[in-house]
Scaffold this active site. Structure first.
Site, short mmCIF file in Angstrom:
data_model
loop_
_atom_site.label_atom_id
_atom_site.label_comp_id
_atom_site.label_asym_id
_atom_site.label_seq_id
_atom_site.Cartn_x
_atom_site.Cartn_y
_atom_site.Cartn_z
N GLU A 393 31.51 27.64 58.27
CA GLU A 393 32.52 28.63 57.91
C GLU A 393 33.28 28.16 56.67
OE1 GLU A 393 34.94 29.79 61.24
OE2 GLU A 393 33.24 29.85 62.62
N GLY A 394 34.29 28.93 56.31
CA GLY A 394 35.16 28.53 55.20
C GLY A 394 34.40 28.36 53.91
#
Length: 607
Positions: A393-394
């Site tokens: 993620e991110g």
């Protein structure tokens, strides 16, 4: 996936700065002289017949009586969200000829252009004229060009703009006729999940459509295509048609091709309907700690959350049980391992999930790639696990500038992740379970935006999971995109869909199964996955994440996708009867919510 309460993490795309666009565009003040034999080739360029002859994306255009430059009507186009209100028309032209394209415009950031010229496509624009202003540009057609697309559009987030008296001056082309039916369709290569096809080129064709069992599954610009996402040891019927500006030919005679025996991703002996959940094993939050032995039998795949890197770029992944100070009821490591064995004996799969909200992983170097393979292998071997879940993620995945084709990525973080997973798959063999849990921003948003875009300035993470999914599709057991913590996403109906109801899950899942052109490029189509490779990802409760969906709405989504009933306004591109099931964040939150999510799953599928 989140450790704590719900947080929205949907990144907006960055608008391209005006200065950069101004430098890239050329505004020609007046049109050059044309010969008396030339004519205006645009149909309804004054919009006196409404939008007849024009195609305006996402219903963004309308004919209005004011403001207008001449006649009774002009075009009003309205950008909305990430749509820039493009209106276009395909026009027949002659090869090796020169054309002048003009339009009168009014409003903010209005563009005029032509594509498909066969030489250099052109565009021009003006920033914010308060009164009518003429845009003009010229282009030459290539030696085999018989049609071009002329268009106008605005820019993301800008107000309405207006267009009137659009003309294309030049020699008219010969009438385009529908191409002949392709002949010579044959199979050129087979795998367990794909069939490569070729056929004879058709004169006058600008493209081809490939059909499987009567349903269009691929497009191609040349006389070959590969259809992917197929089931091993299965016979399929294929046909192909030819297209151009005049229309589509009839379909060719059908051929049958049978995929080879499985040995790739497959279902690794999962049940026909599988329930996937994340178990907070390395930390605690408001949902409380759940021991492995206490995980209810409803869960078919248990993802241990999370393995995390020693640093963002190290590739060195570590996993440990939640500390006693944080989780007073945590079991011993020996008890944990024994409980894993018991779950596996009962037919369950237990995986290590890498990443999560806090576990940023960037395999930017080959050293990080090799460390990833070594450290993940150690975790799998230590706990006797069945495989790997990728929950990057991110800022873990992003595309470098110039990396524009998901079929052949060049960004190191993408290339090294693919290589690392292939190494793990090769090490553990065909029973290795591989799942992925990307966010919608990294997958379905790729229908509109991919990486930093043709002009730069977009978020380079847009669609960044697509090359990973595509390269590993033959090894992929399950893809369960997180249909939560998401902003509105455009579906294949070119409408925006928002999380929280059946409509969002129907539209997002249908995209994965039907496939879609990446960033709108019909030459770069992400092929659909097999239904048995796809599960819908949802939060288990309102506390687990934004976008919680009630059981009734979950069931509507399943009805639509599996049975093609209860679909509402969105119509799926198939009846996906083999859809694998559901994923949730998380097992812990479901227990905290008295098992509502898992009980509804069991009730729907009669478990």
């Amino acid at each position: 996936m989140e450790r704590t309460g719900p947080t929205v993490r949907f990144s907006g795309l960055l608008a391209v700065c005006s200065a950069t666009l101004l430098a890239a565009a050329t505004l020609v003040a007046s049109a050059p002289t044309v010969s008396a034999a030339d004519a205006d080739l645009v149909r309804n360029g004054g919009f006196e017949a409404g939008l007849d002859g024009w195609n305006c994306a996402n219903r963004s255009g309308a004919a209005v009586t004011a403001p207008k430059r001449s006649g009774d009507y002009a075009l009003k186009a309205t950008p909305a969200g990430n749509d820039h209100a493009k209106c276009s028309q395909t026009i027949t032209v002659k090869p090796n000829s020169t054309y002048t394209l003009s339009a009168w415009v009014q409003g903010s950031h209005v563009y005029l252009g032509a594509s498909g010229t066969g030489t250099t496509d052109v565009s021009t624009w003006t920033q914010s004229p308060a009164a009518w202003k003429q845009l003009t540009t010229t282009f030459a057609t290539g030696p085999s060009t018989t049609s071009v697309s002329v268009y106008t559009h605005g820019w993301y987030g800008t107000p309405d703009h207006y267009v009137d008296d659009l003309t294309l001056i030049g020699p008219g082309g010969e009438p385009v006729v529908i191409p002949a039916v392709p002949a010579g369709l044959k199979t050129t290569a087979l795998t367990s999940s794909s069939v490569a096809l070729s056929w004879n080129a058709v004169s006058g064709a600008s493209g081809y459509h490939v059909y499987r069992g009567g349903t269009k599954v691929a497009t191609a610009t040349g006389p070959s295509a590969t259809v992917t996402g197929l089931t091993p040891s299965t016979a399929y019927s294929f046909q192909v048609s030819a297209t151009n500006a005049a229309g589509e030919s009839a379909k060719s005679a059908a051929i049958t091709a049978t995929t080879t025996e499985g040995g790739g991703g497959g279902d690794t002996k999962l049940p026909a309907r599988a329930l996937v959940g994340y178990l907070h094993s390395s930390f605690a939050n408001g949902s409380g700690y759940t021991r492995m032995a206490d995980v209810p039998d409803s869960w078919d795949v248990i993802n241990l959350a999370f393995g995390e890197p020693t640093s963002v770029t190290s590739g060195d992944i570590r996993f440990a049980l939640c500390p006693v100070a944080e989780c007073p009821n945590v079991e011993s490591e020996a008890e944990f391992k024994a409980a894993i064995k018991a779950k596996q004996a009962a037919g369950k799969k237990v995986l290590i999930s890498i990443g999560g909200q806090n576990g940023q992983v960037q395999l930017a170097s080959t050293a990080a790639r090799d460390a990833f393979v070594t450290s993940v292998s150690k975790i799998i071997d230590t706990y006797g696990l069945d495989g790997l879940d990728i929950d990057f993620e991110g800022h873990s995945l992003s595309l470098n500038t110039g990396d524009t084709d998901f079929r052949s990525p060049t960004s190191p973080v993408i290339v090294n992740l693919i290589s690392a997973v292939k190494s793990l798959k090769a090490k553990y063999g065909s029973d290795f379970v591989l799942t992925m849990a990307p966010e919608t921003f990294f997958v379905q948003l790729g229908y509109q935006f991919y990486g930093s875009g043709p002009w730069g300035g977009q978020d380079p993470r847009a669609g960044a999971y697509l090359p990973v999914i595509h390269a590993l599709r033959d090894d992929l057991t399950l893809l369960h995109v997180q249909d939560y913590n998401s902003g509105p996403i455009m579906g294949l109906d070119n409408q925006y869909h928002s999380m929280g109801g059946a409509d969002f899950h129907i539209a997002m899942t249908d995209m994965l199964l039907a496939g879609f052109p990446v960033a709108g490029d019909t030459g770069k189509v992400f092929p659909g996955l097999r239904p048995d490779q796809v599960a819908i990802g949802l939060p288990a409760s309102t506390q687990a994440g934004n976008g919680h969906t009630t059981p009734a709405e979950v069931n509507k989504a399943l009805d639509c996708l599996i049975k093609k009933t209860s679909c509402g306004s969105y119509q799926t591109h198939g009846t996906w009867s083999d859809l694998r099931g559901l994923m949730t964040w998380s097992i812990n939150w479901d227990r905290f919510n008295n098992g509502e999510f898992s009980r509804n799953f069991d009730g729907y599928f009669g478990n």
